[in-house]
Design a protein around this motif. Sequence first.
Motif, short mmCIF file in Angstrom:
data_model
loop_
_atom_site.label_atom_id
_atom_site.label_comp_id
_atom_site.label_asym_id
_atom_site.label_seq_id
_atom_site.Cartn_x
_atom_site.Cartn_y
_atom_site.Cartn_z
N HIS A 169 0.81 -1.22 0.00
CA HIS A 169 0.00 0.00 0.00
C HIS A 169 0.85 1.27 0.00
N GLN A 170 2.17 1.07 0.02
CA GLN A 170 3.10 2.21 -0.06
C GLN A 170 2.88 3.23 1.05
N LEU A 171 2.59 2.74 2.24
CA LEU A 171 2.42 3.64 3.38
C LEU A 171 3.76 3.82 4.10
N SER A 172 3.95 4.97 4.69
CA SER A 172 5.16 5.22 5.48
C SER A 172 4.99 4.60 6.86
N TYR A 173 6.11 4.51 7.60
CA TYR A 173 6.03 4.01 8.97
C TYR A 173 5.04 4.82 9.79
N ARG A 174 5.10 6.12 9.63
CA ARG A 174 4.22 7.00 10.39
C ARG A 174 2.75 6.79 10.02
N GLU A 175 2.49 6.61 8.73
CA GLU A 175 1.11 6.41 8.28
C GLU A 175 0.55 5.08 8.79
N VAL A 176 1.39 4.04 8.79
CA VAL A 176 0.94 2.75 9.32
C VAL A 176 0.65 2.87 10.82
N ALA A 177 1.55 3.53 11.54
CA ALA A 177 1.36 3.70 12.98
C ALA A 177 0.04 4.41 13.28
N LYS A 178 -0.27 5.41 12.51
CA LYS A 178 -1.51 6.15 12.71
C LYS A 178 -2.72 5.28 12.39
N GLN A 179 -2.61 4.45 11.35
CA GLN A 179 -3.73 3.63 10.92
C GLN A 179 -4.07 2.53 11.91
#
Length: 376
Positions: A169-179
């Motif tokens: 899904h090409q998410l960043s570490y920060r984006e995954v953490a938030k999700q």
Amino acid sequence: MAISKVLEYAHIDELSLDPENPRIGRAKRKERLGQNELLRVMAAWTLDELVDSFISAGGFWTQDALMVVREKTDIGDVQTVVEGNRRLAALKLMLKAVRGEIDPPRWLKDRLQGTDLDEHNELFTAVPFLVADSRDDIAAYLGFRHVTGIKEWPPAEKAEFITGLIEEHQLSYREVAKQIGSRTDSVRLNYVAFKILLQLEATLDQDEWAEVEDKFSVLFLSLRSQGVREFLGLDLNAPPAGRHDPIPDQKKEDLTRFVNWLFGTKDKKPLVRDSRQVDRFGEMLAEPRAVAYLKDTAEPQFDIAYQLTKGSTDLVIDPLREARRHITLALSGLGDRSEAEDVRTEAWPVIEGGLQLALATKGDNLVNARDLLNAA
């Protein structure tokens, strides 16, 4: 639509278990198991609590509705349950037992005995579910529920899910953490640890690899140590590895050693016998003398290797704390016993040892302590 808010209902036979469910393990997913094989795998999970719930409630709680995607497969259009496979497996097992298609395990037979369930019961004919447009639409919910939420997957499965969010899904570490409701550093560490697990898949046989997967949390914990990261040439600040291996080629021999020390081999027990030793193991790998000992010794001992580390002060601190505890205990019961000959005989070596310890640690006002002791 993403995930529909409108409940639908189906007969249990119209719903399929998910062959991509992370809980069945990476090896089983590769086999692309059929529905009967999947049910046999899932029957070994803890399903009794779900059966109890279904029987006591007299049905399926609508608030626990399954989440389904409609997919085209080799056998036609199917409704695959992406979220709720334990619930579905419990129902399918119950229905097979009620129909007489299987000889149910004892725990299930005992629970069904005395009930009036038959295959036409609403529990089997009207299972509530919500439809999602795609698996991706369920990803955020799965991340919260099973990675950081109320029904956690095993550590390796959580890490694999995180890896999928980052790479597919090409998410960043920060984006995954938030999700998924986690911390960025935890997401990064899970991702890197799982990429190392995949890297090991190419070099270990299935049994050895399964051992590492089963103890994935130990691998995860070890990577928190700077000593481990330096030993493996691992840079946690690097961007996601993608198709690349996180451990560089020049460190692959050390990676093999690291895995053998941490998890053992068919012929040798692991050097690290307890997860509480993982931090000390990291200290060893930061000390060249300890590393040389580990590499050069056929059957290295954990305690010996740790004694070679520079920062192993707790080898002294732990016994000192134990000594202090025993001395405090002895003083509390000394009283009138202080003049007893056997008490004085045992006390003087303790006093002498204490003064020697004070001198060794440069205790203040104890320059002449040894002379005083001799005079006494």
